[in-house]
Scaffold this motif. Structure first.
Motif, PDB file in Angstrom:
ATOM      1  N   ASP A  83       1.351  -0.986  -0.080  1.00 32.92           N
ATOM      2  CA  ASP A  83       0.096   0.108   0.086  1.00 32.92           C
ATOM      3  C   ASP A  83       0.405   1.131   0.115  1.00 32.92           C
ATOM      4  OD1 ASP A  83      -2.712  -1.716  -0.432  1.00 32.92           O
ATOM      5  OD2 ASP A  83      -2.669  -1.242   2.128  1.00 32.92           O
ATOM      6  N   SER A  86       1.383   2.672  -4.041  1.00 34.54           N
ATOM      7  CA  SER A  86       0.281   1.783  -4.822  1.00 34.54           C
ATOM      8  C   SER A  86      -0.158   3.479  -4.930  1.00 34.54           C
ATOM      9  CB  SER A  86      -0.602   1.077  -4.095  1.00 34.54           C
ATOM     10  OG  SER A  86      -0.502   0.765  -3.950  1.00 34.54           O
ATOM     11  N   LYS A  95       2.249  -5.468  -8.670  1.00 35.57           N
ATOM     12  CA  LYS A  95       1.104  -5.894  -8.985  1.00 35.57           C
ATOM     13  C   LYS A  95       0.031  -5.710  -7.852  1.00 35.57           C
ATOM     14  CE  LYS A  95       0.149  -5.766 -13.742  1.00 35.57           C
ATOM     15  NZ  LYS A  95       0.577  -4.423 -13.954  1.00 35.57           N
ATOM     16  N   ASP A  96      -0.851  -6.058  -7.316  1.00 36.55           N
ATOM     17  CA  ASP A  96      -1.740  -7.104  -6.523  1.00 36.55           C
ATOM     18  C   ASP A  96      -0.869  -8.099  -5.980  1.00 36.55           C
ATOM     19  OD1 ASP A  96      -2.352  -3.939  -5.937  1.00 36.55           O
ATOM     20  OD2 ASP A  96      -4.220  -4.383  -7.074  1.00 36.55           O
ATOM     21  N   ARG A 103       0.192 -11.646   0.888  1.00 36.25           N
ATOM     22  CA  ARG A 103       0.179 -10.621   1.650  1.00 36.25           C
ATOM     23  C   ARG A 103       0.852 -10.741   3.220  1.00 36.25           C
ATOM     24  NH1 ARG A 103      -4.072 -11.389  -1.194  1.00 36.25           N
ATOM     25  NH2 ARG A 103      -5.330 -13.414  -0.247  1.00 36.25           N
TER      26      ARG A 103
END
Length: 609
Positions: A83, A86, A95-96, A103
């Protein structure tokens, strides 16, 4: 044993091979994973450096990542942004996060990996955090060390796995070949020992049944084992000779061998014989302490019941001289010949032949045994001259009869051990009787009367019974001695004693009171009438009896009798004796050959003298 050892050895080898294989596979997997993680970390460092360089030079990042993805064993590669970047780089190559592993790494800032194993292929997914360094601070609004993103790499480690498995195969093959070679070599070395063990086992089993065999020494044994085997053979030889010698000598003591124990270890037989000798010794000591002959016979009966498990037997004595048979002990059902021989004991085959009598299949050895569905065995033991103890056994089956036959020698040994004690008791009884009996007539004497009255009188009073006391005197006896001599006088007295014994009960007491005077104690007689009836019967028998004196000449004699009743006439037995004597004097004064009942009107003994 040989097969068991081989099987156990093979199982051990298989377990060792499985253990080594398992350890190798575990190590291969661990090494492969660590190698993959290390490779992924190296690749990530290359990517980090390349990204910094390409971002500064504004060169093509896609081409760089594509070239890295084409490296050997790299199946997939992607960049993950956190984050923190981002908002700054919306169109960057980061990328996410794809999944939870991405995560987790972004949150923790530490490298994580997972392993995906299939039957053929194995993949390692490694995710490495991209932490901010000094260079990053110029472009990103973050602090040094914060996680900007992550690099996820999927590596194929199947090649490493194949190499490891091939190595394991080689190792296992080498191990198995080495084990087989060791096994074959060991088998060749151990075969002589296996052979020795088999022979030793067989010889021990043979020794259990009394067969002592030396072991033949197989080749290939060590010198120490050869010497031990020779020592064993020497021990077996000594044991064989010694045990057989002990067994033979002990057998002579007992004279008994149970056929059911044949072909067993002689040492075990010797132990049994020693136990039997110990039992005999203890038995002998016990019978020596017994008080009476019947106590000894009862002890023998207990031995027969408890030791030999005999259920039906009888002890009886036969006096050949007196032609008298006495049954002493009877256990169970036996002596089926008693009714036939009780009045004629000379018919007993065991006593007549002085040998054992055994039931025979095809003919009867004893014609007087009248139970056809039974079997018998009679043992004869000489007690003293003309007196035999017959032990009569009865069985229901032939097998039980055979068992008694097998044990007969040992049974006889118990009887023979008891015989001296029985003989002593009989001699003591004879000595006692000689002290209490008249030597001529064999009737009791005055000493016996004095000793037994101490027991008899209280018992008579307690039982409230009567005693009819007869005093007898042979009429004109002195004339017999003067005319025919004392030999004929003795014969007359013997005839009188015989008539008395035949005409009174066994419970009555006969006493030679002195010279030609006799006393008869009628124990428990009902009344004076019954006593007088017996007295008249005796007088009649004496009167009728003819006595040979010489050359066909006979004489007849008479007796005079006086009767007094105890306790009717007096509570003192001595007074009753005096009363009977007074009545006897009255009978002689009134013509002899009479029976006179004492009355108070008769003269007292004081007046007589």
């Amino acid at each position: 044993m040989k097969k068991n050892i081989i099987v156990q050895f093979l199982i051990l080898l298989i377990l060792v091979a499985i253990f080594i294989t398992g350890i190798s596979l575990y190590n291969l997997r661990t090494v492969s994973i660590k190698s993959s993680v290390t490779s992924a970390e190296s690749i990530s460092e290359v990517i980090k450096s390349g990204l910094d360089l390409h971002i500064k030079d504004n060169s093509n990042v896609d081409e760089f990542l594509k070239s890295v993805s084409s490296m050997k064993n790299v199946k997939d590669l992607w960049l993950v942004k956190s984050d923190l970047i981002s908002s700054q780089f919306e169109n960057s190559k980061f990328k996410d996060p794809k999944d939870d592993l991405d995560r987790t790494v972004l949150r923790a800032g530490k490298t994580k990996y997972i392993v995906s194993e299939g039957f053929i292929n194995t993949n390692v997914r490694v995710t490495i955090p991209y932490n901010a360094n000094v260079t990053c601070l110029s472009c990103h609004n973050v602090k040094e060390g914060q996680t900007l993103g992550a690099i996820s790499i999927v590596l194929d480690v199947s090649t490493l796995k194949e190499i490891g498995i091939r190595s394991i195969y080689v190792i296992i093959t080498i191990i198995l070949l080495a084990v087989i070679m060791v096994f074959l070599f060991s088998k060749k070395v151990f075969n002589p020992y296996f052979s020795l063990y088999t022979k030793l086992r067989d010889n021990i089993n043979q020794a259990k049944v009394g067969k002592f065999i030396n072991i033949s020494i197989p080749p290939g044994l060590s010198s120490e084992v050869v010497q031990v085997t020779k020592d064993y053979n020497n021990l077996i030889t000594i044991f064989k000779d010694t045990s057989l010698d002990i067994d033979e000598k002990l057998q002579g003591f007992v004279g008994y061998r149970d056929k059911t124990t044949l072909n067993t270890n002689p040492l075990n037989e010797s132990k049994d014989i020693i136990d039997n000798l110990s039992n005999l010794y203890q038995f002998k000591k016990q019978v020596e302490l017994d008080n009476t002959k019947n106590e000894i016979y009862n002890r023998i009966a207990q031995v027969f019941e408890n030791k030999f498990n005999l259920k039906n037997f009888t002890f009886f004595e036969i006096d050949i001289k007196k032609q008298k048979m006495e049954r002493i002990i009877s256990v169970g059902e036996s002596l089926f010949c008693y009714d036939s021989i009780k009045d004629n004991p000379h018919l007993c085959r065991a006593a007549r032949t002085k040998s054992d009598v055994i039931s025979i299949d095809f003919h009867e050895s004893c014609p007087f045994f009248n139970k056809k569905d039974k079997f018998y065995y009679c043992l004869n033991i000489d007690i003293i001259e003309n007196l035999y103890l017959i032990v009569h056994f009865v069985t229901d089956t032939k097998e039980e009869l055979e068992e008694i036959k097998n044990k007969s020698l040992f049974i006889s040994r118990f009887l023979k051990e008891a015989r001296p004690a029985v003989e002593v008791k009989l001699l003591m009884q004879a000595l006692e009787e000689s002290a209490f009996k008249d030597g001529l007539t064999q009737l009791y004497n005055r000493k016996f009367l004095d000793e037994n009255l101490k027991i008899l009188i209280p018992q008579i009073k307690r039982d409230k019974k009567n005693i009819g006391l007869l005093m007898l005197d042979m009429d004109h006896f002195k004339a017999v001695n003067d005319e025919y001599g004392h030999d004929i006088g003795d014969k007359v007295l013997k005839e009188l004693s015989r008539i008395l014994e035949e005409n009174v009960r066994e419970s009555d007491i006969l006493v030679r009171y002195g010279g030609e005077e006799f006393m008869v104690l009628l124990i428990g007689v009902d009344s004076e009438e019954s006593a007088l009836a017996i007295a008249h019967k005796i007088g009649a028998k004496v009167r009728e009896n003819e006595i040979d004196v010489y050359a066909g000449t006979t004489i007849k004699k008479t007796v005079s009798m006086g009767l007094s009743m105890f306790p009717e006439d007096s509570s003192s037995f001595e007074t009753v004796v005096k009363n009977a004597d007074i009545a006897l004097y009255e009978a002689k004064s009134n013509g002899r050959d009479k029976v006179v009942r004492y009355t108070k009107e008769q003269k007292t003994s004081v007046e007589l003298f």
